[in-house]
Design a protein around this motif. Structure first.
Motif, PDB file in Angstrom:
ATOM      1  N   HIS A 104      44.824  43.447  24.474  1.00  0.00           N
ATOM      2  CA  HIS A 104      46.078  43.467  25.240  1.00  0.00           C
ATOM      3  C   HIS A 104      46.873  44.742  24.937  1.00  0.00           C
ATOM      4  N   ASP A 105      46.909  45.128  23.665  1.00  0.00           N
ATOM      5  CA  ASP A 105      47.675  46.320  23.290  1.00  0.00           C
ATOM      6  C   ASP A 105      46.995  47.611  23.763  1.00  0.00           C
ATOM      7  N   VAL A 106      45.672  47.630  23.758  1.00  0.00           N
ATOM      8  CA  VAL A 106      44.950  48.793  24.306  1.00  0.00           C
ATOM      9  C   VAL A 106      45.256  48.932  25.790  1.00  0.00           C
ATOM     10  N   ALA A 107      45.137  47.815  26.532  1.00  0.00           N
ATOM     11  CA  ALA A 107      45.408  47.841  27.967  1.00  0.00           C
ATOM     12  C   ALA A 107      46.859  48.208  28.243  1.00  0.00           C
ATOM     13  N   GLY A 108      47.769  47.672  27.429  1.00  0.00           N
ATOM     14  CA  GLY A 108      49.188  47.978  27.599  1.00  0.00           C
ATOM     15  C   GLY A 108      49.498  49.445  27.355  1.00  0.00           C
ATOM     16  N   THR A 109      48.860  50.027  26.356  1.00  0.00           N
ATOM     17  CA  THR A 109      49.045  51.456  26.054  1.00  0.00           C
ATOM     18  C   THR A 109      48.617  52.305  27.247  1.00  0.00           C
ATOM     19  N   LEU A 110      47.485  51.945  27.839  1.00  0.00           N
ATOM     20  CA  LEU A 110      46.962  52.693  28.984  1.00  0.00           C
ATOM     21  C   LEU A 110      47.849  52.513  30.214  1.00  0.00           C
ATOM     22  N   ALA A 111      48.277  51.274  30.456  1.00  0.00           N
ATOM     23  CA  ALA A 111      49.133  50.997  31.617  1.00  0.00           C
ATOM     24  C   ALA A 111      50.492  51.697  31.468  1.00  0.00           C
ATOM     25  N   ASP A 112      51.024  51.752  30.248  1.00  0.00           N
ATOM     26  CA  ASP A 112      52.310  52.439  30.019  1.00  0.00           C
ATOM     27  C   ASP A 112      52.189  53.933  30.300  1.00  0.00           C
ATOM     28  N   ALA A 170      34.544  46.604  13.034  1.00  0.00           N
ATOM     29  CA  ALA A 170      35.778  45.916  12.683  1.00  0.00           C
ATOM     30  C   ALA A 170      36.919  46.583  13.459  1.00  0.00           C
ATOM     31  N   LEU A 171      37.979  45.829  13.713  1.00  0.00           N
ATOM     32  CA  LEU A 171      39.089  46.376  14.508  1.00  0.00           C
ATOM     33  C   LEU A 171      40.212  46.964  13.657  1.00  0.00           C
ATOM     34  N   GLY A 172      40.149  46.765  12.328  1.00  0.00           N
ATOM     35  CA  GLY A 172      41.230  47.263  11.467  1.00  0.00           C
ATOM     36  C   GLY A 172      41.514  48.751  11.634  1.00  0.00           C
ATOM     37  N   PRO A 173      40.514  49.624  11.466  1.00  0.00           N
ATOM     38  CA  PRO A 173      40.759  51.061  11.620  1.00  0.00           C
ATOM     39  C   PRO A 173      41.238  51.431  13.029  1.00  0.00           C
ATOM     40  N   ALA A 174      40.657  50.805  14.047  1.00  0.00           N
ATOM     41  CA  ALA A 174      41.061  51.092  15.428  1.00  0.00           C
ATOM     42  C   ALA A 174      42.497  50.634  15.674  1.00  0.00           C
ATOM     43  N   ARG A 175      42.871  49.494  15.082  1.00  0.00           N
ATOM     44  CA  ARG A 175      44.247  48.999  15.209  1.00  0.00           C
ATOM     45  C   ARG A 175      45.225  49.986  14.595  1.00  0.00           C
ATOM     46  N   ARG A 176      44.889  50.547  13.449  1.00  0.00           N
ATOM     47  CA  ARG A 176      45.781  51.524  12.812  1.00  0.00           C
ATOM     48  C   ARG A 176      45.904  52.783  13.667  1.00  0.00           C
ATOM     49  N   ARG A 177      44.804  53.247  14.244  1.00  0.00           N
ATOM     50  CA  ARG A 177      44.858  54.422  15.124  1.00  0.00           C
ATOM     51  C   ARG A 177      45.691  54.129  16.368  1.00  0.00           C
ATOM     52  N   LEU A 178      45.535  52.929  16.917  1.00  0.00           N
ATOM     53  CA  LEU A 178      46.293  52.556  18.115  1.00  0.00           C
ATOM     54  C   LEU A 178      47.790  52.493  17.794  1.00  0.00           C
ATOM     55  N   ASN A 179      48.130  51.910  16.669  1.00  0.00           N
ATOM     56  CA  ASN A 179      49.559  51.835  16.276  1.00  0.00           C
ATOM     57  C   ASN A 179      50.151  53.221  16.118  1.00  0.00           C
ATOM     58  N   ALA A 180      49.358  54.141  15.560  1.00  0.00           N
ATOM     59  CA  ALA A 180      49.839  55.525  15.396  1.00  0.00           C
ATOM     60  C   ALA A 180      50.065  56.173  16.753  1.00  0.00           C
ATOM     61  N   LEU A 181      49.162  55.926  17.705  1.00  0.00           N
ATOM     62  CA  LEU A 181      49.319  56.467  19.058  1.00  0.00           C
ATOM     63  C   LEU A 181      50.556  55.925  19.761  1.00  0.00           C
ATOM     64  N   ARG A 182      50.804  54.622  19.522  1.00  0.00           N
ATOM     65  CA  ARG A 182      51.929  53.968  20.187  1.00  0.00           C
ATOM     66  C   ARG A 182      53.255  54.312  19.532  1.00  0.00           C
ATOM     67  N   GLY A 183      53.162  54.965  18.387  1.00  0.00           N
ATOM     68  CA  GLY A 183      54.384  55.403  17.703  1.00  0.00           C
ATOM     69  C   GLY A 183      55.105  54.252  17.052  1.00  0.00           C
TER      70      GLY A 183
END
Length: 309
Positions: free
Chosen positions: A200-208, A296-309
């Motif tokens: 959901h957060d990946v899709a939301g980042t892209l849609a934003d 695992a999604l942990g590292p990807a989640r951290r990268r996504l959070n960094a992208l989303r600020g």
């Protein structure tokens, strides 16, 4: 082999599967679409089995059945009928207020039996029967507002780039309908809530980032002309169409794995392959070991959070 009663008998490993009324038309012809019979569906499944079974084994299935062909009623079958042969694997999974006994397709004979039942489309769980709460696949369904494949192509490129930034491997598949699926292999250690939240957060980042072209709005009336990034399949007891399954549309189109560079092919569209040529595409091994690289999604989640600020 054919029986005198119009039944055809097909060998599959150690078993013989009876195909009843093999000449029954399931896909009526018309326009540019060819006519296909139940026998054609069985022949396709027999040929594609080596490529399709790895995506089905061990997973609960939901069958989309059209016993009288595309023009007749449709049945979405979760529970396995008692009359199915004892050699077909079943798995009992929990649902609210009880359980469901799903078919699991572990071999070619089962695949052919389901085709004889006019199980045109096989919808599979994203988790396996031995760990139903922990998916090993994450799916993004790119669903255009209209039958507009250019919009799908563009959304796939954007999503692929974002997944690359998150250092997640991804696989691409035509749906045989209107869109594409983007599939991420997981290591099976996260539960559905974690996986859906991440998707959901990946899709939301892209849609934003592209609010004029993409949306995560679940209601059609809120989407307008924008392509819907659907992540709803990433939930317990939800399903996604299986790779190499046939879709109930004229011409018998097939949900077909492709390589990412195929996106540049001007002839690509969601219904590009049918039961006439999908096996040929399967032999090219477009995903080539990719789905064994579960992450695992942990590292990807951290990268996504960094992208989303």
């Amino acid at each position: 082999m054919s029986g005198g009663d119009g039944t055809r008998r097909v060998r599959a490993g150690r078993r013989t599967v009876e195909v009843h009324r093999p000449d029954k038309v399931l896909f009526p012809g018309g326009g540019d679409a060819k006519e296909y019979t139940k026998g054609d569906l069985v022949d396709y499944h027999r040929a594609v089995a080596p490529f399709m079974l790895p995506h089905l084994r061990g997973r609960p299935l939901m069958l989309e059945r059209h016993p009288d062909g595309l023009d007749g009623p449709r049945f979405m079958q979760k529970n396995t009928p008692d009359h199915y042969p004892e050699w077909i694997t079943r798995v009992e999974v929990a649902k609210e207020g009880g359980t469901v006994r799903h078919v699991v397709c572990d071999d070619t004979a089962t695949l052919l039996y389901l085709a004889d039942q006019a199980g045109i489309t096989l919808h599979r769980w994203l988790s396996r029967a031995d760990s139903v709460d922990h998916p090993d696949r994450l799916v993004f369904d790119l669903d255009p507002a209209e039958d507009d494949f250019d919009a799908v192509r563009e959304a796939a490129r954007l999503l692929g780039e974002l997944l690359d930034e998150l250092e997640l491997p991804s696989a691409l598949m035509t749906t045989g309908s209107r869109g594409l699926h983007v599939i991420v292999p997981l290591n099976g250690r996260h539960d559905f809530d974690e996986v859906r939240s991440f998707a959901h957060d990946v899709a939301g980042t892209l849609a934003d980032a592209h609010p004029d072209r993409l949306t995560t709005a679940a209601r059609k009336k809120d989407r307008g002309e924008r392509l819907y990034l659907d992540v709803q399949r990433n939930a317990y007891a939800q399903t996604a169409v299986a790779p190499f399954t046939v879709r109930p549309r004229p011409g018998a189109p097939v949900a077909t794995p492709i390589t990412w560079d195929r996106l540049d092919d001007p002839e690509l569209h969601a219904r590009r392959w049918t039961i006439a040529d999908a096996v040929e595409q399967a032999r090219t091994n477009p995903w080539s070991g990719l789905l064994n690289r579960g992450r695992a999604l942990g590292p990807a989640r951290r990268r996504l959070n960094a992208l989303r600020g």
